[in-house]
Scaffold this motif. Structure first.
Motif, PDB file in Angstrom:
ATOM      1  N   VAL A   1       0.699  -0.602  -0.123  1.00  0.00           N
ATOM      2  CA  VAL A   1      -0.118  -0.082   0.263  1.00  0.00           C
ATOM      3  C   VAL A   1       0.372   1.327   0.530  1.00  0.00           C
ATOM      4  O   VAL A   1       2.605   1.997   1.278  1.00  0.00           O
ATOM      5  N   TRP A   2       0.431   2.587  -0.783  1.00  0.00           N
ATOM      6  CA  TRP A   2       1.076   3.289  -0.696  1.00  0.00           C
ATOM      7  C   TRP A   2       0.465   4.576  -0.253  1.00  0.00           C
ATOM      8  O   TRP A   2      -0.337   4.851   0.141  1.00  0.00           O
ATOM      9  N   LEU A   3       0.948   5.318   0.820  1.00  0.00           N
ATOM     10  CA  LEU A   3       0.682   5.937   1.951  1.00  0.00           C
ATOM     11  C   LEU A   3       0.825   7.113   1.125  1.00  0.00           C
ATOM     12  O   LEU A   3       2.087   7.832   1.814  1.00  0.00           O
ATOM     13  N   ASN A   4       0.021   8.335   1.245  1.00  0.00           N
ATOM     14  CA  ASN A   4       0.296   9.784   1.002  1.00  0.00           C
ATOM     15  C   ASN A   4      -0.331  10.000   3.057  1.00  0.00           C
ATOM     16  O   ASN A   4      -1.107  10.238   3.084  1.00  0.00           O
ATOM     17  N   LEU A   5       1.041  11.612   2.835  1.00  0.00           N
ATOM     18  CA  LEU A   5       0.737  11.672   3.989  1.00  0.00           C
ATOM     19  C   LEU A   5       0.588  13.528   4.156  1.00  0.00           C
ATOM     20  O   LEU A   5       0.474  13.933   3.041  1.00  0.00           O
ATOM     21  N   PRO A   6      -0.407  14.057   4.780  1.00  0.00           N
ATOM     22  CA  PRO A   6      -0.596  15.179   4.562  1.00  0.00           C
ATOM     23  C   PRO A   6       0.579  16.543   4.732  1.00  0.00           C
ATOM     24  O   PRO A   6       1.943  15.943   5.350  1.00  0.00           O
ATOM     25  N   ALA A   7       0.255  17.869   4.080  1.00  0.00           N
ATOM     26  CA  ALA A   7       1.512  18.574   4.398  1.00  0.00           C
ATOM     27  C   ALA A   7       2.446  18.918   5.489  1.00  0.00           C
ATOM     28  O   ALA A   7       1.635  18.918   6.158  1.00  0.00           O
ATOM     29  N   GLY A   8       3.857  19.191   5.051  1.00  0.00           N
ATOM     30  CA  GLY A   8       4.086  19.707   6.231  1.00  0.00           C
ATOM     31  C   GLY A   8       5.639  18.809   7.033  1.00  0.00           C
ATOM     32  O   GLY A   8       5.803  18.378   7.360  1.00  0.00           O
ATOM     33  N   ILE A   9       4.381  17.221   6.457  1.00  0.00           N
ATOM     34  CA  ILE A   9       5.223  15.471   7.135  1.00  0.00           C
ATOM     35  C   ILE A   9       6.089  15.188   6.074  1.00  0.00           C
ATOM     36  O   ILE A   9       5.691  14.619   5.328  1.00  0.00           O
ATOM     37  N   ASP A  10       7.606  14.670   6.622  1.00  0.00           N
ATOM     38  CA  ASP A  10       8.209  14.219   6.273  1.00  0.00           C
ATOM     39  C   ASP A  10       8.253  12.763   6.564  1.00  0.00           C
ATOM     40  O   ASP A  10       8.501  12.346   7.577  1.00  0.00           O
ATOM     41  N   ALA A  11       7.983  11.988   5.853  1.00  0.00           N
ATOM     42  CA  ALA A  11       8.146  10.589   6.152  1.00  0.00           C
ATOM     43  C   ALA A  11       9.327  10.139   6.576  1.00  0.00           C
ATOM     44  O   ALA A  11      10.117   9.380   7.724  1.00  0.00           O
ATOM     45  N   LYS A  12      10.713  10.338   6.394  1.00  0.00           N
ATOM     46  CA  LYS A  12      11.703   9.635   6.418  1.00  0.00           C
ATOM     47  C   LYS A  12      12.393  10.502   7.825  1.00  0.00           C
ATOM     48  O   LYS A  12      12.875  10.119   8.342  1.00  0.00           O
ATOM     49  N   ALA A  13      12.013  11.463   7.891  1.00  0.00           N
ATOM     50  CA  ALA A  13      12.962  12.449   8.915  1.00  0.00           C
ATOM     51  C   ALA A  13      11.709  12.002  10.622  1.00  0.00           C
ATOM     52  O   ALA A  13      12.166  11.681  11.815  1.00  0.00           O
ATOM     53  N   MET A  14      10.332  11.283  10.305  1.00  0.00           N
ATOM     54  CA  MET A  14       9.747  10.908  11.272  1.00  0.00           C
ATOM     55  C   MET A  14       9.659   9.503  11.845  1.00  0.00           C
ATOM     56  O   MET A  14       9.203   8.777  12.705  1.00  0.00           O
ATOM     57  N   LEU A  15      10.642   8.723  11.027  1.00  0.00           N
ATOM     58  CA  LEU A  15      10.847   7.137  10.884  1.00  0.00           C
ATOM     59  C   LEU A  15      12.097   6.956  12.465  1.00  0.00           C
ATOM     60  O   LEU A  15      11.376   6.337  13.084  1.00  0.00           O
ATOM     61  N   PRO A  16      12.077   7.873  12.527  1.00  0.00           N
ATOM     62  CA  PRO A  16      13.362   7.688  13.981  1.00  0.00           C
ATOM     63  C   PRO A  16      12.744   7.316  14.858  1.00  0.00           C
ATOM     64  O   PRO A  16      12.284   6.358  16.224  1.00  0.00           O
ATOM     65  N   ARG A  17      11.458   8.735  14.843  1.00  0.00           N
ATOM     66  CA  ARG A  17      10.161   8.566  15.479  1.00  0.00           C
ATOM     67  C   ARG A  17       9.015   7.003  15.649  1.00  0.00           C
ATOM     68  O   ARG A  17       9.235   5.835  17.382  1.00  0.00           O
ATOM     69  N   ALA A  18       8.593   6.643  15.156  1.00  0.00           N
ATOM     70  CA  ALA A  18       8.050   5.639  14.097  1.00  0.00           C
ATOM     71  C   ALA A  18       8.781   4.139  15.613  1.00  0.00           C
ATOM     72  O   ALA A  18       8.067   2.997  15.601  1.00  0.00           O
ATOM     73  N   VAL A  19      10.710   4.158  14.769  1.00  0.00           N
ATOM     74  CA  VAL A  19      10.785   3.049  15.281  1.00  0.00           C
ATOM     75  C   VAL A  19      11.314   2.847  17.006  1.00  0.00           C
ATOM     76  O   VAL A  19      10.930   1.422  17.684  1.00  0.00           O
ATOM     77  N   THR A  20      10.724   4.019  17.544  1.00  0.00           N
ATOM     78  CA  THR A  20      10.901   3.981  19.180  1.00  0.00           C
ATOM     79  C   THR A  20       9.409   3.845  19.322  1.00  0.00           C
ATOM     80  O   THR A  20       9.291   2.943  20.527  1.00  0.00           O
ATOM     81  N   ALA A  21       8.438   4.251  18.518  1.00  0.00           N
ATOM     82  CA  ALA A  21       7.582   3.188  18.920  1.00  0.00           C
ATOM     83  C   ALA A  21       6.899   2.141  18.522  1.00  0.00           C
ATOM     84  O   ALA A  21       6.128   1.776  18.178  1.00  0.00           O
ATOM     85  N   ARG A  22       7.851   1.293  17.643  1.00  0.00           N
ATOM     86  CA  ARG A  22       8.366   0.002  17.798  1.00  0.00           C
ATOM     87  C   ARG A  22       7.121  -0.506  15.979  1.00  0.00           C
ATOM     88  O   ARG A  22       6.401  -1.284  16.651  1.00  0.00           O
ATOM     89  N   VAL A  23       7.487   0.331  15.746  1.00  0.00           N
ATOM     90  CA  VAL A  23       7.125   0.058  14.177  1.00  0.00           C
ATOM     91  C   VAL A  23       7.564   0.664  13.112  1.00  0.00           C
ATOM     92  O   VAL A  23       8.381   1.942  13.229  1.00  0.00           O
ATOM     93  N   ALA A  24       7.780  -0.114  11.892  1.00  0.00           N
ATOM     94  CA  ALA A  24       8.649   0.741  10.938  1.00  0.00           C
ATOM     95  C   ALA A  24       7.399   0.266   9.289  1.00  0.00           C
ATOM     96  O   ALA A  24       6.799  -0.629   9.006  1.00  0.00           O
ATOM     97  N   TYR A  25       8.451   1.684   8.851  1.00  0.00           N
ATOM     98  CA  TYR A  25       7.675   1.172   7.280  1.00  0.00           C
ATOM     99  C   TYR A  25       9.160   1.590   6.454  1.00  0.00           C
ATOM    100  O   TYR A  25      10.391   2.427   6.904  1.00  0.00           O
ATOM    101  N   VAL A  26       9.274   1.826   5.021  1.00  0.00           N
ATOM    102  CA  VAL A  26       9.843   2.426   4.447  1.00  0.00           C
ATOM    103  C   VAL A  26       9.817   3.768   3.697  1.00  0.00           C
ATOM    104  O   VAL A  26       8.632   4.393   3.115  1.00  0.00           O
TER     105      VAL A  26
END
Length: 450
Positions: free
Chosen positions: A354-379
């Motif tokens: 699935v290809w997910l598009n985020l709201p304006a102003g959100i950077d998926a790469k910048a957000m990834l470390p926080r996602a890993v801290t929350a124990r979930v990963a994506y590309v």
């Protein structure tokens, strides 16, 4: 706690008094093309995403839990007992004749009529991409690719110093008018287009399928403009609600090189794929294969051939389709229920993604470390572009986790995204980021907390 990894060479470079070694001389002799050999974002993420407490929606690992391992084991045992000396010996650079014959039967499900002599067995379809690029591309040549495109192919093109020009896709796949526009622009610049690389069915990463009415138009454009088509089709038999689409190669024998793989429809550990190519191209592929590996592994080929001969492989593919459909439904249901406003996504009718598009102003790469801290990963979406685009997108994979884990992963992701939106609303562009490298030594909980 997080640990920042510093490469040894960076430490040496920062030490002005270090002595020169022979290794420094050899490193300085690397070929220019090695500058394009960099780790993909998926590979950099793998060590973290594979931890049991992390719900990984990142990797595209096929779920082989449904394979009848007793049948597979019996076939391999019989192979060793009856043909062991042959299976464990060198083989043909083109591949085992019996398997090439069976591959033509597999492709016939997508409308392809081909001769086994035009099939070249490869070490997965990834090697086929490499071999095709090697025999066609000189530095500075252009490869046309969908936007976004498969990260593994982009890495190959970069390693051979080809220039990638992305072509727009929409919900119906590659846009013919955009393809014509890209071809015209590249030709006007004086550069050479070597081929169009396309994944027409259940696209990786976008999850879309090229509409039937566009296929003939794209073939017409490429035929008229003299552009070769490299059709990469590992997911074509994994549609959820319909019979396989007719392959591009089924309607154009001379202008299409077709790539297939048993990694998604059987098991990736055998590393068996193939290329179906026009006769002159086939001969060059065999020569390239022989220089790369001498021959593809004989044992793996004969094991898959035995499986195809003695098992209901089409019935097995049907079971895979049903399993992946269940996981797709779990992901779409979780996204519908849990994702914050401003997110959009497609509903794939096959494949893994699935290809997910985020709201304006959100950077998926910048957000990834926080996602890993929350124990979930994506590309992050940037992994699938050669030009830095895709920062507001991510690829989510539903093929491997159970439906329950998928929902938990989406729940965690939604929480991270909501927090990120609040952070951006408060601080704007000044919101603090943390580099992903800080999480490569991540030492979080040692148990599965889902």
């Amino acid at each position: 706690m997080g640990v920042t990894i510093v490469h040894a060479r960076a430490v040496m470079d920062a030490t002005p008094e270090r002595s020169q070694t022979r290794l420094d001389t050899f490193v300085d002799r690397y070929a220019a093309r090695t500058a394009g050999m960099t780790a993909s974002e998926i590979r950099a993420l793998f060590a973290v995403a594979s931890r049991p407490e992390v719900v990984s929606l990142a990797g595209g690992m096929p779920n082989i839990s449904g394979l009848p391992l007793d049948v597979v084991g019996g076939a391999i045992s019989d192979l060793i007992a009856n043909q062991g000396p042959i299976a464990m010996q060198y083989g043909s650079g083109q591949g085992v004749p019996e398997l090439r014959e069976q591959i033509t039967d597999v492709m016939r499900l997508e409308g392809i009529e081909a001769h086994p002599d035009d099939v070249v067995v490869t070490v997965g379809s990834q090697q086929a991409v490499d071999l095709v690029t090697r025999i066609f591309c000189d530095p500075g040549d252009v490869v046309l690719c969908e936007a976004p495109s498969y990260v593994g192919a982009l890495g190959v093109f970069k390693a051979y110093q080809a220039d990638v020009v992305h072509v727009e896709m929409d919900a119906e796949g590659l846009v013919p008018a955009a393809l014509q526009q890209a071809i015209t622009a590249v030709q006007a610049s004086g550069r050479r287009i070597k081929f169009l690389y396309t994944i027409p069915n259940f696209h990786n990463p976008a999850g879309v399928t090229l509409a039937a009415h566009r296929r003939a138009e794209i073939l017409d454009i490429c035929r008229r403009e003299g552009v070769l088509v490299l059709e990469d089709n590992p997911y074509g038999l994994l549609g959820f609600d319909r019979e396989p689409m007719r392959a591009l190669r089924a309607d154009e024998a001379d202008g299409v090189i077709y790539l297939g793989s048993f990694s998604k429809t059987f098991a990736p550990g055998f590393r068996v794929g193939w290329a179906l190519a026009p006769h002159p191209v086939r001969e060059k592929l065999v020569l390239a294969q022989e220089s790369a590996t001498l021959c593809p592994p004989q044992f793996s080929q004969m094991a898959i051939s035995a499986y195809l001969s003695n098992h209901d492989w089409q019935g097995q593919i049907k079971q895979f389709r049903e399993m992946y459909r269940e996981r797709r439904d779990a992901m779409i249901g979780a996204l519908d229920d849990l994702m914050p406003a401003g997110c959009t996504w497609n509903v794939p009718d096959g494949g893994f993604y699935v290809w997910l598009n985020l709201p304006a102003g959100i950077d998926a790469k910048a957000m990834l470390p926080r996602a890993v801290t929350a124990r979930v990963a994506y590309v992050p979406g940037t992994a699938f572009f050669a030009d830095g685009f895709g920062s507001r997108a991510m690829r989510l994979s539903f093929c491997y986790p159970t439906p329950e884990r998928i929902r938990e992963g989406v729940r965690r992701l939604a929480g991270v995204l909501e927090a990120e939106m609040e952070l951006r609303a408060t601080f704007g562009a000044a919101a603090p980021d943390r580099p992903l490298q800080a999480y490569q030594g991540y030492d979080g909980p040692g148990t599965d907390l889902s």
